[in-house]
Write an enzyme that holds these catalytic residues in place. Structure first.
Site, PDB file in Angstrom:
ATOM      1  N   ASP A  12       0.579  -1.457  -0.343  1.00  0.00           N
ATOM      2  CA  ASP A  12       0.522   0.079   0.127  1.00  0.00           C
ATOM      3  C   ASP A  12       1.002   1.196   0.043  1.00  0.00           C
ATOM      4  O   ASP A  12       1.653   0.795   0.838  1.00  0.00           O
ATOM      5  CB  ASP A  12      -0.925   0.484   1.036  1.00  0.00           C
ATOM      6  CG  ASP A  12      -1.866   1.360   1.209  1.00  0.00           C
ATOM      7  OD1 ASP A  12      -2.098   1.977   0.165  1.00  0.00           O
ATOM      8  OD2 ASP A  12      -2.774   1.591   2.582  1.00  0.00           O
ATOM      9  N   ASP A 107      -4.044   2.397  -5.292  1.00  0.00           N
ATOM     10  CA  ASP A 107      -2.153   2.131  -4.623  1.00  0.00           C
ATOM     11  C   ASP A 107      -2.174   0.910  -3.902  1.00  0.00           C
ATOM     12  O   ASP A 107      -1.123   0.474  -3.417  1.00  0.00           O
ATOM     13  CB  ASP A 107      -1.879   3.071  -3.904  1.00  0.00           C
ATOM     14  CG  ASP A 107      -3.215   3.117  -2.598  1.00  0.00           C
ATOM     15  OD1 ASP A 107      -4.164   2.520  -2.508  1.00  0.00           O
ATOM     16  OD2 ASP A 107      -2.097   3.660  -1.798  1.00  0.00           O
ATOM     17  N   GLU A 108      -3.449   0.434  -3.867  1.00  0.00           N
ATOM     18  CA  GLU A 108      -2.904  -1.322  -3.185  1.00  0.00           C
ATOM     19  C   GLU A 108      -2.500  -2.705  -4.201  1.00  0.00           C
ATOM     20  O   GLU A 108      -3.428  -2.565  -4.814  1.00  0.00           O
ATOM     21  CB  GLU A 108      -3.530  -1.015  -1.624  1.00  0.00           C
ATOM     22  CG  GLU A 108      -4.576  -1.052  -2.044  1.00  0.00           C
ATOM     23  CD  GLU A 108      -5.775  -1.047  -0.693  1.00  0.00           C
ATOM     24  OE1 GLU A 108      -5.323  -1.894  -0.445  1.00  0.00           O
ATOM     25  OE2 GLU A 108      -6.644  -0.318  -1.187  1.00  0.00           O
TER      26      GLU A 108
HETATM   27  P1  TTP Z   1      -5.070   5.023   0.822  1.00  0.00           P
HETATM   28  O1  TTP Z   1      -4.659   3.981   0.142  1.00  0.00           O
HETATM   29  O2  TTP Z   1      -6.969   4.916   1.783  1.00  0.00           O
HETATM   30  O3  TTP Z   1      -4.213   6.153   1.579  1.00  0.00           O
HETATM   31  P2  TTP Z   1      -3.277   7.593   0.826  1.00  0.00           P
HETATM   32  O4  TTP Z   1      -2.631   6.245  -0.018  1.00  0.00           O
HETATM   33  O5  TTP Z   1      -3.461   8.448   0.972  1.00  0.00           O
HETATM   34  O6  TTP Z   1      -2.451   7.046   2.282  1.00  0.00           O
HETATM   35  P3  TTP Z   1      -2.240   5.857   3.168  1.00  0.00           P
HETATM   36  O7  TTP Z   1      -1.552   5.760   3.180  1.00  0.00           O
HETATM   37  O8  TTP Z   1      -2.657   5.741   4.798  1.00  0.00           O
HETATM   38  O9  TTP Z   1      -2.216   4.733   2.495  1.00  0.00           O
HETATM   39  O10 TTP Z   1      -5.661   5.526  -0.926  1.00  0.00           O
HETATM   40  C1  TTP Z   1      -5.231   5.834  -2.523  1.00  0.00           C
HETATM   41  C2  TTP Z   1      -5.674   7.517  -2.852  1.00  0.00           C
HETATM   42  O11 TTP Z   1      -6.199   7.112  -3.419  1.00  0.00           O
HETATM   43  C3  TTP Z   1      -5.367   8.220  -1.785  1.00  0.00           C
HETATM   44  O12 TTP Z   1      -3.932   8.741  -2.105  1.00  0.00           O
HETATM   45  C4  TTP Z   1      -6.422   9.191  -2.192  1.00  0.00           C
HETATM   46  C5  TTP Z   1      -7.397   8.159  -2.837  1.00  0.00           C
HETATM   47  N1  TTP Z   1      -9.239   8.358  -2.469  1.00  0.00           N
HETATM   48  C6  TTP Z   1      -9.307   9.399  -2.359  1.00  0.00           C
HETATM   49  O13 TTP Z   1      -9.484   9.850  -3.384  1.00  0.00           O
HETATM   50  N2  TTP Z   1     -10.304   9.098  -1.461  1.00  0.00           N
HETATM   51  C7  TTP Z   1     -11.002   8.973  -0.254  1.00  0.00           C
HETATM   52  O14 TTP Z   1     -11.718   8.399   0.250  1.00  0.00           O
HETATM   53  C8  TTP Z   1      -9.877   7.258  -0.336  1.00  0.00           C
HETATM   54  C9  TTP Z   1      -9.793   6.354   0.604  1.00  0.00           C
HETATM   55  C10 TTP Z   1      -8.528   7.669  -1.215  1.00  0.00           C
HETATM   56 MG    MG Z   2      -1.702   4.127   0.406  1.00  0.00          MG
END
Ligand code: TTP
Ligand code: MG
Length: 400
Positions: A12, A107-108
């Site tokens: 992730d 992103d995962e």
């Molecule tokens: P996430 O992996 O949930 O968050 P993140 O990568 O920003 O942070 P973390 O380090 O906690 O993993 O989501 C991936 C991307 O998806 C995030 O950068 C932005 C987008 N996203 C949105 O646009 N809206 C949302 O509600 C979520 C959860 C994510």
């Molecule tokens: Mg993330």
């Protein structure tokens, strides 16, 4: 087939959109960055860099609130094309280690590395190598969880964020897992969390120990799923990788009578593109290149290729591109015997991009696909974009 002990990785990216912005704009590194709509609007935060999170800024918070919490943050509008491009390259990197890659969001992904030990070493070594490669290639960090199944791997990737490697073993199910709040278990949403709280169940430990009759009274057969979840056994299904992507998808026709009629060529091209793109969407794919093929009556064959700004499954964009390629061909008085089009550089359209028109312009196509699935392929025709439908009937074509 289930993977052997602890050979599932959950990768992730950390603060993904914000990290991409920091990687491509060095002046943003080390600074609080908020990706979302412009300040002063009613939009919400898509994500915030860890520097901004230190001020309490969180995903889904109104941008105005984020600005109050962290006035010095740099507010950046989202650029889904850029994030989509990084995503595509990340998937390529993950696939260097195993073909069992299940992409779950932009992103995962889950990686089953059970068959990779001899080539790349144990899961932790692979996780380190993936972190290094992602950083070298994209300038961003990721967190990786290791577990015997998807749920444990996913929970483990949260343990040491950002840039960490966490592991939850089967023994941890009776140890560390018990300390987590129930909401951390995948599939426990807000409503479920409240219903469990009403029974006094707020932690994994309490859920593990809850008498089954108590849960059954409240959730019926769902009680069993909850128990499984509490013991880290949900999502135990194997990592589902897609079958290898086809290299390209296309369609071509041989005219019954060779032709140099531009209208007829355009109209035929639209039918070919429509056909190819319908198949592409059915397979959940998007294309980055468009190739046009022309065979003259002399059997001399030419092809022309164009690269699209982003991978798309939209008929309109691919048609416009193919039509432009066709327009640029100087027929020089020759007759065309065969016309073909193919969409290449295919990518799995595994999630919805929401910031730009990249996927949105497929919504009409998807509606057309639905009607056709219900009422048959001929139930809806296509007009050549702004062009009127051809004045003459379409040529009878022979499929090759
Ligand atoms: P996430 O992996 O949930 O968050 P993140 O990568 O920003 O942070 P973390 O380090 O906690 O993993 O989501 C991936 C991307 O998806 C995030 O950068 C932005 C987008 N996203 C949105 O646009 N809206 C949302 O509600 C979520 C959860 C994510
Ligand atoms: Mg993330």
């Amino acid at each position: 087939m289930f993977a052997s002990a602890s050979s599932i990785l959950h990768v992730d990216m950390d603060a993904f959109f914000a990290s991409v912005e920091q990687a491509r704009r060095p002046e943003l590194r080390g600074r609080p960055v908020v990706v979302g709509g412009p300040p002063g609007t009613r939009s919400v935060v898509a994500t915030a860099s860890y520097e901004a999170r230190a001020f309490g800024v969180r995903t889904a918070m109104p941008v105005a609130r984020a600005q109050r919490l962290c006035p010095q943050a740099v507010f950046v509008p989202g650029d889904m094309k850029a994030y989509g491009a990084v995503h595509e390259r990340l998937v390529e990197t993950w696939r260097e280690f195993t073909d069992r890659v299940q992409v779950v969001s932009i992103d995962e992904a889950y990686l089953d590395v059970s068959g990779c030990r001899r080539l790349f070493g144990p899961p932790r070594t692979i996780a380190c190598r993936i972190q290094e490669l992602v950083y070298d290639r994209e300038g961003i960090t990721c967190s990786i969880g290791i577990g015997s199944g998807k749920l444990l791997a996913r929970l483990a990737s949260e343990l040491d964020k950002p840039a960490g490697i966490g592991e939850l073993t089967d023994a941890d199910v009776h140890g560390r897992l018990r300390e987590l709040p129930v909401r951390d278990l995948l599939g426990v949403g807000e409503v479920m969390e409240e219903r469990l709280a009403a029974l006094g169940i707020t932690t994994v430990a309490l859920l593990q120990d809850a008498p089954l009759p108590l849960l059954t009274a409240a959730f019926g057969r769902g009680a069993y799923a909850l128990k499984h979840l509490a013991f880290g056994r949900s999502l135990a299904s194997p990592v589902r990788s897609r079958r290898p992507l086809p290299k390209s998808l296309g369609k071509e026709v041989t005219f019954e009578e060779d032709t140099a009629d531009r209208d007829r060529l355009d109209a035929t091209l639209l039918r070919l593109v429509d056909h190819a793109m319908t198949r592409l969407r059915r397979k959940g794919l998007a294309a980055r290149t468009v190739t046009l093929k022309l065979r003259y009556s002399t059997f001399h064959t030419i092809s022309r290729r164009a690269t699209l700004p982003y991978a798309t499954a939209a008929t309109a964009l691919v048609y416009r591109t193919a039509a432009a390629l066709l327009h640029d061909v100087d027929l020089g008085g020759r007759l065309v015997r065969l016309l073909g089009v193919s969409a290449g550089d295919l990518h799995a359209k595994s999630f919805q991009l929401t910031f730009d028109d990249g996927w949105k312009d497929t919504s009409l196509d998807e509606a057309v696909d639905l009607v056709r699935a219900k009422y048959g392929t001929r139930s809806i025709g296509r007009a050549a974009g702004a062009l009127a439908p051809p004045a003459r009937p379409l040529p009878t074509t022979t499929l090759t």
